[in-house]
Scaffold this motif. Structure first.
Motif, PDB file in Angstrom:
ATOM      1  N   ILE A 143       0.829  -1.202   0.000  1.00  0.00           N
ATOM      2  CA  ILE A 143       0.000   0.000   0.000  1.00  0.00           C
ATOM      3  C   ILE A 143       0.868   1.258   0.000  1.00  0.00           C
ATOM      4  O   ILE A 143       1.807   1.372   0.788  1.00  0.00           O
ATOM      5  N   TRP A 144       0.523   2.186  -0.883  1.00  0.00           N
ATOM      6  CA  TRP A 144       1.117   3.520  -0.836  1.00  0.00           C
ATOM      7  C   TRP A 144       0.282   4.432   0.041  1.00  0.00           C
ATOM      8  O   TRP A 144       0.814   5.223   0.814  1.00  0.00           O
ATOM      9  N   ALA A 145      -1.041   4.317  -0.042  1.00  0.00           N
ATOM     10  CA  ALA A 145      -1.912   5.117   0.824  1.00  0.00           C
ATOM     11  C   ALA A 145      -3.297   4.493   0.891  1.00  0.00           C
ATOM     12  O   ALA A 145      -3.824   3.996  -0.102  1.00  0.00           O
ATOM     13  N   LEU A 146      -3.865   4.518   2.084  1.00  0.00           N
ATOM     14  CA  LEU A 146      -5.258   4.168   2.304  1.00  0.00           C
ATOM     15  C   LEU A 146      -5.875   5.356   3.044  1.00  0.00           C
ATOM     16  O   LEU A 146      -6.172   5.312   4.229  1.00  0.00           O
ATOM     17  N   GLY A 147      -5.982   6.455   2.308  1.00  0.00           N
ATOM     18  CA  GLY A 147      -6.375   7.710   2.927  1.00  0.00           C
ATOM     19  C   GLY A 147      -5.177   8.413   3.547  1.00  0.00           C
ATOM     20  O   GLY A 147      -4.039   7.934   3.480  1.00  0.00           O
ATOM     21  N   THR A 148      -5.437   9.561   4.141  1.00  0.00           N
ATOM     22  CA  THR A 148      -4.409  10.378   4.783  1.00  0.00           C
ATOM     23  C   THR A 148      -4.930  10.831   6.140  1.00  0.00           C
ATOM     24  O   THR A 148      -6.123  11.133   6.272  1.00  0.00           O
ATOM     25  N   SER A 149      -4.048  10.856   7.127  1.00  0.00           N
ATOM     26  CA  SER A 149      -4.431  11.331   8.452  1.00  0.00           C
ATOM     27  C   SER A 149      -3.523  12.482   8.859  1.00  0.00           C
ATOM     28  O   SER A 149      -2.406  12.620   8.366  1.00  0.00           O
ATOM     29  N   THR A 150      -4.014  13.326   9.751  1.00  0.00           N
ATOM     30  CA  THR A 150      -3.201  14.432  10.262  1.00  0.00           C
ATOM     31  C   THR A 150      -2.409  13.958  11.468  1.00  0.00           C
ATOM     32  O   THR A 150      -2.891  13.165  12.280  1.00  0.00           O
ATOM     33  N   ASP A 151      -1.194  14.441  11.576  1.00  0.00           N
ATOM     34  CA  ASP A 151      -0.318  14.093  12.702  1.00  0.00           C
ATOM     35  C   ASP A 151       0.399  15.366  13.119  1.00  0.00           C
ATOM     36  O   ASP A 151       1.599  15.542  12.888  1.00  0.00           O
ATOM     37  N   TRP A 152      -0.353  16.289  13.695  1.00  0.00           N
ATOM     38  CA  TRP A 152       0.197  17.601  14.050  1.00  0.00           C
ATOM     39  C   TRP A 152       1.320  17.472  15.064  1.00  0.00           C
ATOM     40  O   TRP A 152       1.334  16.568  15.898  1.00  0.00           O
ATOM     41  N   GLY A 153       2.258  18.375  14.970  1.00  0.00           N
ATOM     42  CA  GLY A 153       3.405  18.355  15.871  1.00  0.00           C
ATOM     43  C   GLY A 153       4.551  17.523  15.368  1.00  0.00           C
ATOM     44  O   GLY A 153       5.587  17.428  16.024  1.00  0.00           O
ATOM     45  N   THR A 154       4.389  16.913  14.185  1.00  0.00           N
ATOM     46  CA  THR A 154       5.444  16.087  13.605  1.00  0.00           C
ATOM     47  C   THR A 154       5.834  16.635  12.241  1.00  0.00           C
ATOM     48  O   THR A 154       5.115  17.450  11.647  1.00  0.00           O
ATOM     49  N   GLU A 155       6.939  16.143  11.707  1.00  0.00           N
ATOM     50  CA  GLU A 155       7.417  16.618  10.407  1.00  0.00           C
ATOM     51  C   GLU A 155       6.529  16.153   9.266  1.00  0.00           C
ATOM     52  O   GLU A 155       6.521  16.746   8.194  1.00  0.00           O
TER      53      GLU A 155
ATOM     54  N   LEU B  27       0.808  15.595   7.414  1.00  0.00           N
ATOM     55  CA  LEU B  27      -0.155  14.869   6.602  1.00  0.00           C
ATOM     56  C   LEU B  27       0.465  13.502   6.312  1.00  0.00           C
ATOM     57  O   LEU B  27       1.374  13.382   5.493  1.00  0.00           O
ATOM     58  N   ARG B  28      -0.025  12.497   6.988  1.00  0.00           N
ATOM     59  CA  ARG B  28       0.597  11.173   6.935  1.00  0.00           C
ATOM     60  C   ARG B  28      -0.257  10.221   6.104  1.00  0.00           C
ATOM     61  O   ARG B  28      -1.455  10.062   6.352  1.00  0.00           O
ATOM     62  N   LEU B  29       0.360   9.587   5.105  1.00  0.00           N
ATOM     63  CA  LEU B  29      -0.336   8.590   4.303  1.00  0.00           C
ATOM     64  C   LEU B  29      -0.671   7.387   5.182  1.00  0.00           C
ATOM     65  O   LEU B  29       0.226   6.747   5.751  1.00  0.00           O
ATOM     66  N   ALA B  30      -1.939   7.074   5.310  1.00  0.00           N
ATOM     67  CA  ALA B  30      -2.360   5.975   6.177  1.00  0.00           C
ATOM     68  C   ALA B  30      -1.942   4.634   5.586  1.00  0.00           C
ATOM     69  O   ALA B  30      -2.111   4.390   4.394  1.00  0.00           O
ATOM     70  N   HIS B  31      -1.380   3.796   6.428  1.00  0.00           N
ATOM     71  CA  HIS B  31      -0.937   2.443   6.066  1.00  0.00           C
ATOM     72  C   HIS B  31       0.115   2.444   4.971  1.00  0.00           C
ATOM     73  O   HIS B  31       0.260   1.465   4.217  1.00  0.00           O
ATOM     74  N   HIS B  32       0.865   3.540   4.878  1.00  0.00           N
ATOM     75  CA  HIS B  32       1.924   3.625   3.875  1.00  0.00           C
ATOM     76  C   HIS B  32       2.945   2.511   4.081  1.00  0.00           C
ATOM     77  O   HIS B  32       3.447   2.290   5.186  1.00  0.00           O
ATOM     78  N   ASP B  33       3.256   1.772   3.015  1.00  0.00           N
ATOM     79  CA  ASP B  33       4.241   0.692   2.979  1.00  0.00           C
ATOM     80  C   ASP B  33       3.766  -0.585   3.663  1.00  0.00           C
ATOM     81  O   ASP B  33       4.531  -1.536   3.788  1.00  0.00           O
ATOM     82  N   ASP B  34       2.519  -0.629   4.116  1.00  0.00           N
ATOM     83  CA  ASP B  34       1.983  -1.871   4.677  1.00  0.00           C
ATOM     84  C   ASP B  34       1.607  -2.824   3.547  1.00  0.00           C
ATOM     85  O   ASP B  34       1.278  -2.395   2.428  1.00  0.00           O
TER      86      ASP B  34
ATOM     87  N   ILE C 226      -2.082  24.998   4.897  1.00  0.00           N
ATOM     88  CA  ILE C 226      -2.588  23.848   5.654  1.00  0.00           C
ATOM     89  C   ILE C 226      -2.494  24.113   7.150  1.00  0.00           C
ATOM     90  O   ILE C 226      -3.451  23.894   7.908  1.00  0.00           O
ATOM     91  N   LEU C 227      -1.340  24.582   7.604  1.00  0.00           N
ATOM     92  CA  LEU C 227      -1.150  24.812   9.041  1.00  0.00           C
ATOM     93  C   LEU C 227      -2.092  25.893   9.557  1.00  0.00           C
ATOM     94  O   LEU C 227      -2.685  25.758  10.636  1.00  0.00           O
ATOM     95  N   TRP C 228      -2.237  26.977   8.817  1.00  0.00           N
ATOM     96  CA  TRP C 228      -3.071  28.084   9.278  1.00  0.00           C
ATOM     97  C   TRP C 228      -4.545  27.687   9.359  1.00  0.00           C
ATOM     98  O   TRP C 228      -5.255  28.048  10.295  1.00  0.00           O
ATOM     99  N   ARG C 229      -4.994  26.894   8.373  1.00  0.00           N
ATOM    100  CA  ARG C 229      -6.422  26.575   8.313  1.00  0.00           C
ATOM    101  C   ARG C 229      -6.828  25.418   9.219  1.00  0.00           C
ATOM    102  O   ARG C 229      -7.952  25.399   9.728  1.00  0.00           O
ATOM    103  N   TYR C 230      -5.922  24.443   9.410  1.00  0.00           N
ATOM    104  CA  TYR C 230      -6.361  23.197  10.034  1.00  0.00           C
ATOM    105  C   TYR C 230      -5.577  22.789  11.282  1.00  0.00           C
ATOM    106  O   TYR C 230      -6.100  22.027  12.090  1.00  0.00           O
ATOM    107  N   CYS C 231      -4.369  23.249  11.435  1.00  0.00           N
ATOM    108  CA  CYS C 231      -3.577  22.823  12.589  1.00  0.00           C
ATOM    109  C   CYS C 231      -4.073  23.541  13.847  1.00  0.00           C
ATOM    110  O   CYS C 231      -4.227  24.776  13.834  1.00  0.00           O
ATOM    111  N   PRO C 232      -4.308  22.821  14.937  1.00  0.00           N
ATOM    112  CA  PRO C 232      -4.670  23.489  16.195  1.00  0.00           C
ATOM    113  C   PRO C 232      -3.592  24.504  16.567  1.00  0.00           C
ATOM    114  O   PRO C 232      -2.393  24.225  16.411  1.00  0.00           O
ATOM    115  N   PRO C 233      -3.969  25.682  17.047  1.00  0.00           N
ATOM    116  CA  PRO C 233      -2.983  26.735  17.331  1.00  0.00           C
ATOM    117  C   PRO C 233      -1.828  26.280  18.220  1.00  0.00           C
ATOM    118  O   PRO C 233      -0.678  26.667  17.987  1.00  0.00           O
TER     119      PRO C 233
END
Length: 287
Positions: free
Chosen positions: A130-142, A145-152, A261-268
């Motif tokens: 899998i390259w992606a099964l959707g995308t999830s947010t992982d704020w506070g990390t580099e 926007l994390r590809l879900a199940h990437h490389d599984d 992305i950060l301004w609109r969606y990331c918690p302050p």
């Protein structure tokens, strides 16, 4: 009963052979109510002439060579909506799909009343990885926007995921996403101004979710993507490379897109940790 009309919107630029391979697959689809709109961004390799010769039913829309993914896709979506489509399928020209791909996506979307339904994306070089099964947010990390199940491996997914017909998603790549036409009327088009290429797909889905819609992705229907990590490798060894990394729309670290992305969606309270993590990632890439 007349099946709903699906319009596949496919942006391309100077990828003649990939585009023709894709169109051959789409011409073999079992779904009877399928139209295809290719949005060509000023190709110079004969793409348009080849499409018109080999696939005359395909509609070709011209785009500027600096409209990138979001601008080109918007042109195709506008054409599809104006023609009265029921669904838009956003999909890339490097996708490889089975003959029943569209038929199964429409059936699943109708069965689960999905306004937005994304495909599982596997690597063409290794189907089942899998390259992606959707995308999830992982704020506070580099990788905020994390590809879900990437490389599984699909065969090793936990049963709750593997056996689900659809799963909710925060965001998703725009390759293989079936979208009911009314969603565009509620949410608008892709943000071609601030997110001309990377992250425009994820931002659009996040915007839809914020407005009360539910986005879903299916583990059951896979699209094969002709993708390699080299496509995201950035030229950091020179001033020109640094400028490309942060100021060229085709870089996934394009600063206006990341900032939007950060301004609109990331918690302050997570904006600074996310920026700090991104800075650390940049320093490691330079090292």
């Amino acid at each position: 009963m007349t099946p709903p009309l699906v319009t596949a919107v496919v942006p391309t630029r100077n990828r003649r052979e990939l585009t023709l391979r894709f169109l051959a697959r789409m011409a073999a689809q079992t779904y009877p109510a399928l139209r295809i709109v290719v949005v060509d961004a000023n190709s110079s390799d004969g793409t348009v002439a080849a499409i018109r010769q080999q696939h005359p039913p395909v509609t070709v829309v011209a785009a500027g060579d600096r409209e990138f993914w979001a601008g080109a896709t918007n042109r195709g979506v506008r054409r599809a909506l104006a023609a009265g489509t029921d669904y838009v399928l956003t999909i890339n020209d490097d996708a490889v799909v089975a003959a029943d791909y569209v038929e199964r996506m429409v059936a699943l979307a109708q069965q689960h009343d999905c306004a937005i339904l994304g495909s599982r994306i596997d690597l063409l070089a290794e189907p089942g990885r899998i390259w992606a099964l959707g995308t999830s947010t992982d704020w506070g990390t580099e990788r905020f926007l994390r590809l879900a199940h990437h490389d599984d491996l699909a065969s090793q997914l936990e049963p709750a995921v593997a056996q689900a017909e659809v799963l909710e998603a925060e965001a998703m790549p725009g390759n293989g996403v079936l979208i009911r036409q009314d969603v565009f009327r509620r949410v608008g088009l892709y943000d071609a101004r601030w997110l001309p290429h990377y992250h425009a797909d994820s931002e659009w889905v996040m915007r839809a979710v914020r407005r009360g819609l539910t986005a879903k992705v299916t583990p059951a229907i896979a699209l094969l993507n002709d993708f390699g990590e080299a496509q995201k490798r950035l030229p950091l060894g020179s001033l020109r490379g640094l400028l490309f990394t942060f100021f060229h729309p085709k870089s996934h670290l394009y600063l206006p897109a990341v900032a939007a992305i950060l301004w609109r969606y990331c918690p302050p309270d997570q904006r600074w940790p996310t920026l700090r993590a991104l800075a650390g990632r940049f320093l490691r890439m330079k090292g």
